[in-house]
Design a protein around this motif. Structure first.
Motif, PDB file in Angstrom:
ATOM      1  N   ILE A 210      40.704  15.414  83.083  1.00 42.77           N
ATOM      2  CA  ILE A 210      40.677  15.599  84.534  1.00 42.77           C
ATOM      3  C   ILE A 210      41.975  16.244  85.006  1.00 42.77           C
ATOM      4  CG2 ILE A 210      40.589  14.393  86.745  1.00 42.77           C
ATOM      5  CD1 ILE A 210      38.769  12.328  85.480  1.00 42.77           C
ATOM      6  N   ARG A 211      43.110  15.748  84.498  1.00 45.54           N
ATOM      7  CA  ARG A 211      44.401  16.299  84.932  1.00 45.54           C
ATOM      8  C   ARG A 211      44.561  17.758  84.517  1.00 45.54           C
ATOM      9  NH1 ARG A 211      45.994  11.311  82.878  1.00 45.54           N
ATOM     10  NH2 ARG A 211      46.778  12.305  80.980  1.00 45.54           N
TER      11      ARG A 211
ATOM     12  N   GLN B 178      42.225  19.968  84.079  1.00 48.44           N
ATOM     13  CA  GLN B 178      41.127  20.820  84.547  1.00 48.44           C
ATOM     14  C   GLN B 178      40.277  21.336  83.386  1.00 48.44           C
ATOM     15  OE1 GLN B 178      40.516  21.610  87.968  1.00 48.44           O
ATOM     16  NE2 GLN B 178      42.011  20.009  88.308  1.00 48.44           N
TER      17      GLN B 178
ATOM     18  N   GLN C  29      34.353  11.854  91.372  1.00 45.72           N
ATOM     19  CA  GLN C  29      35.196  12.256  92.501  1.00 45.72           C
ATOM     20  C   GLN C  29      35.768  13.654  92.271  1.00 45.72           C
ATOM     21  OE1 GLN C  29      37.946   9.013  92.565  1.00 45.72           O
ATOM     22  NE2 GLN C  29      36.603   7.676  93.733  1.00 45.72           N
ATOM     23  N   TRP C  30      36.188  13.942  91.014  1.00 48.07           N
ATOM     24  CA  TRP C  30      36.647  15.300  90.704  1.00 48.07           C
ATOM     25  C   TRP C  30      35.512  16.299  90.889  1.00 48.07           C
ATOM     26  CZ3 TRP C  30      34.797  18.900  87.346  1.00 48.07           C
ATOM     27  CH2 TRP C  30      35.592  20.041  87.158  1.00 48.07           C
TER      28      TRP C  30
ATOM     29  N   GLU D  51      35.012  17.049  94.570  1.00 46.89           N
ATOM     30  CA  GLU D  51      36.134  17.859  95.073  1.00 46.89           C
ATOM     31  C   GLU D  51      36.010  19.296  94.592  1.00 46.89           C
ATOM     32  OE1 GLU D  51      39.455  18.923  97.066  1.00 46.89           O
ATOM     33  OE2 GLU D  51      38.740  16.834  97.074  1.00 46.89           O
ATOM     34  N   GLN D  52      35.685  19.484  93.301  1.00 43.53           N
ATOM     35  CA  GLN D  52      35.623  20.823  92.739  1.00 43.53           C
ATOM     36  C   GLN D  52      34.443  21.621  93.271  1.00 43.53           C
ATOM     37  OE1 GLN D  52      38.059  21.984  91.022  1.00 43.53           O
ATOM     38  NE2 GLN D  52      37.180  23.998  90.611  1.00 43.53           N
TER      39      GLN D  52
ATOM     40  N   THR E 108      35.972  13.732 101.340  1.00 43.67           N
ATOM     41  CA  THR E 108      36.144  15.024 100.662  1.00 43.67           C
ATOM     42  C   THR E 108      35.280  16.099 101.313  1.00 43.67           C
ATOM     43  OG1 THR E 108      36.640  13.924  98.552  1.00 43.67           O
ATOM     44  CG2 THR E 108      35.918  16.225  98.462  1.00 43.67           C
TER      45      THR E 108
END
Length: 552
Positions: free
Chosen positions: A285-286, A288, A342-343, A346-347, A385
Motif C-alpha cells: 500500500i505504501r 503503490q 480504503q486505498w 481513494e485511488q 473520501t
C-alpha cells in the motif's frame, strides 16, 4: 552411611530443583497471562470507545445535515430511530438559541433551557461534556453529551449512555478489572468502573481519588489525545492465576513442558507468518504496488457502457501481477483488507472522479466482506473520501456476496448495511443463486442491484435443462424488483441467451477484459452512441455473435 546420605541429598535436589524452577516458571507464566489479559481488556475498551464515538460522530453529522438545526418531520423520525436502534444513545436533540426545541421524544413545548456552556456552539466543531440528570429532574441519570455546532447558537447533540462505554468490561467473568475514562485536557472524569462492576459517575466522591495503581495498569489515549483511558487488573487475579498454574506445572512437568514447547513453536510460526504477510501488504500500500482494473458493465438493451466493477491487482516487485484470489484471503486473515479497500476508494476517486462527475448516471462498484462489518468507521471514511473528491455516494455500489450475507446475518451486519443506505451508498448482492437466500432478506437490507453468478450462465448455455434453472433464479431476482446484472458473459452464445430475457445489464470478457482507467474511459466513449453496440445475433452461422462494431 555417608554414601546413602549423599544419595538421598542428590535425589532431593533432583526433585526440589525442578519443583522450584517450575514454580517460578508458573509464576512468570501467571504474570504474563495477567499482563496479556490486561492488554487485551485495555485494547478492547479503547477500541470500543473509539468505535462508539466514531459511529456517534457519523450519526450526529447525519442528523446535522438532515435537520440543519430545525425540527422537521424527517429530523424527528431520524432522532427516534437513533434512540431506538443504538443502545449507547439515550436521546438525540436539536438545540436552537439555548433551548432544546425537539428530541427523540418529539417536540418540546415549552422548550427546555440548556446551560450556558451547552448553548454555545462553534460551527463544525465537536464537543464532549458531562451532564447530571438533576438538570432535567432525574437524580439517577448521568450522561455524556456529544454536540456538533451548526451555527453559533444552533447545533445538535446526542445524549450518550455512559455505561455503554464500559460494555466490554462488564462481561469479563471473574477478572477483577477497573477502568477510568477522563478528559485529558482538564482531567475531568467521565466515569469509573470498579472491580465489582459498579459504575461511579463523574461527580462521585471516590472517583476523584482515581484508581489505586498496580503492576497491571495500562493507560492509553483516544480520540487524538482527547480522552485518557486507564485499565487496571487487581493483583489478586495474579495470585489466583498462579495458584491454579503451580500444581499443574509441578505435577505434570514433562508433559506440560513438551506441550508448551510445541505450542509455543506453533504459535510463533503462525504469528510470524501473519506478521510477514501483513507487513508485505502494508508495504504494498505504501509503495503503490496495487493497481485498479475496471470490468465494464453493459446495458442489455442499448449496448451502452453504464459503469464498471473496480478490481484490485497486486503488481508484486518479484512475482509480477498477483491475482486477488491469492492475496485477498490473506488480507482478510491479517486484517489488512480494510486499509486496502480504503486505498481502493481513494485511488478510484483520483482516477475516475472527473469521469464520474461528467457521467452522473454511471457508477463504479467494489466488493466488501464480513471484515468490513467489524470496522464501523469504514463507511464514514469512504463517505468522506468521496465527498472530498466531489463524488456522490450513490455512484459507488458496495457488493456483498450472498454467502457472506448468510454467514453474517446478525444485528451488526444489519446495522452496517442500514448505515450504508443512510450515507447514500447503493448495495448489490453478488453471486446470487449460489447461497439459497430469500426475498425477505433482500427487502430487509434494501439491495438495489442483483448480480447473478457466472456459474448459472455456464450451466444454462452448456448443459441440457440448465436454462430452466437459470430462469427460475431470474424469476426470483426479478420478483424483488431491482435491476438484474448477469456476470460471466464470455461467448456470443451467452449474449444471445440473455438478450431474450428480462435482464438489465451484463458483465464479461465478451465485451472487454478488466482494463486500466485510461483504456476504460476510451472504451466508455466508444460505447456511448445509441444502438451502436446493440446486442443482436447475426444470422447465417447458427450461433449468435456480437455486431461487428463491438470493441472487445
Amino acid at each position: 552411611m555417608r554414601s546413602y546420605r549423599h544419595y538421598w541429598m542428590a535425589y532431593a535436589l533432583f526433585i526440589l530443583i525442578p519443583v522450584v524452577i517450575l514454580t517460578l516458571v508458573s509464576g512468570y507464566v501467571a504474570d504474563w497471562q495477567v499482563r496479556n489479559r490486561t492488554h487485551e481488556l485495555s485494547s478492547d475498551l479503547t477500541n470500543h470507545v473509539n468505535n462508539t464515538l466514531d459511529e456517534a460522530e457519523s450519526l450526529l453529522l447525519l442528523l446535522a445535515d438532515r435537520s440543519q438545526g430545525i425540527c422537521t418531520k424527517e429530523s424527528l423520525k431520524l432522532m427516534r430511530s437513533l434512540a431506538y436502534d443504538y443502545a449507547y444513545i439515550r436521546e438525540a436533540a436539536v438545540i436552537n438559541k439555548g433551548l432544546v426545541r425537539c428530541s427523540s421524544w418529539g417536540m418540546h413545548t415549552p422548550p427546555i433551557k440548556m446551560s450556558a456552556m451547552d448553548s454555545v456552539f462553534i460551527p463544525g466543531r465537536w464537543r464532549l461534556t458531562n451532564i447530571h440528570g438533576s438538570e432535567f429532574g432525574d437524580l439517577n441519570n448521568y450522561s455524556n453529551i456529544l454536540a456538533l455546532g451548526i451555527e453559533a447558537d444552533k447545533g445538535v447533540n446526542l445524549l450518550l449512555n455512559q455505561q455503554e462505554f464500559f460494555r466490554p468490561l462488564l462481561s469479563t467473568g471473574d477478572v477483577p478489572v477497573a477502568a477510568l475514562i477522563t478528559i485529558r485536557a482538564n482531567h475531568q472524569p467521565l466515569g469509573m468502573l470498579l472491580p465489582n462492576k459498579n459504575l461511579l459517575m463523574y461527580d462521585g466522591t471516590a472517583i476523584k481519588d482515581g484508581l489505586p495503581g498496580s503492576r497491571y495498569t495500562i493507560s492509553t489515549e483516544s480520540r487524538d489525545g482527547l480522552l485518557r483511558i486507564t485499565t487496571e487488573v487487581s493483583p489478586h487475579y495474579f495470585l489466583a492465576t498462579w495458584g491454579l498454574l503451580a500444581p499443574i506445572f509441578v505435577g505434570s512437568a514433562l508433559f506440560f513442558t513438551a506441550l508448551m514447547w510445541g505450542l509455543w513453536h506453533y504459535m510463533k510460526s503462525g504469528r510470524g507468518f501473519s506478521r510477514e504477510i501483513s507487513s508485505e501488504l502494508g508495504r504494498a500500500i505504501r509503495n503503490q504496488e496495487f493497481v485498479i482494473h475496471y470490468l465494464p458493465t453493459m446495458d442489455n438493451q442499448s449496448g451502452l457502457c453504464i459503469g464498471a466493477e473496480a478490481l484490485i491487482r497486486w503488481n508484486h516487485p518479484r512475482q509480477g501481477l498477483v491475482m486477488p484470489d491469492i492475496f485477498i484471503p490473506m488480507a482478510e486473515r491479517t486484517g489488512m483488507i480494510v486499509p486496502m479497500t480504503q486505498w481502493l476508494i481513494e485511488q478510484l476517486s483520483i482516477e475516475m472522479g472527473e469521469w464520474l462527475k461528467a457521467n452522473p448516471t454511471c457508477y463504479l462498484s467494489i466488493n466488501i466482506s464480513a471484515s468490513h462489518f467489524e470496522s464501523p468507521f469504514f463507511l464514514k471514511r469512504a463517505y468522506q473520501t468521496l465527498h472530498r473528491h466531489g463524488i456522490h455516494p450513490s455512484q459507488l455500489t458496495l457488493e456483498i456476496t450472498e454467502r457472506e450475507l448468510i454467514d453474517n446475518s446478525c444485528s451488526t451486519t444489519r446495522k452496517v448495511l442500514q448505515l450504508a443506505n443512510q450515507y447514500g451508498f447503493k448495495l448489490a448482492i453478488d453471486d446470487f443463486g449460489t447461497g439459497y437466500n430469500n426475498l425477505a432478506r433482500l427487502y430487509e437490507f434494501g439491495f438495489e442491484l442483483i448480480k447473478i453468478d457466472r456459474s448459472l450462465v455456464r450451466m444454462a448455455v452448456d448443459k441440457e435443462g440448465g436454462d430452466r434453472i437459470f430462469d427460475a433464479v431470474l424469476t426470483v431476482a426479478n420478483g424483488y424488483g431491482a435491476p438484474v446484472l448477469v456476470e460471466g458473459v464470455e461467448l456470443a452464445a451467452d449474449v444471445a441467451f440473455v438478450a431474450r430475457r428480462h435482464i438489465h445489464s451484463l458483465q464479461g470478457w465478451h465485451f472487454s477484459k478488466p482494463i486500466n482507467s485510461i483504456e476504460f474511459k476510451k472504451f466508455h466513449q466508444a460505447h456511448q452512441m445509441p444502438n451502436v453496440n446493440k446486442l443482436v445475433p447475426e444470422v447465417g452461422y447458427g450461433r449468435p455473435r456480437m455486431a461487428s462494431t463491438v470493441v472487445n
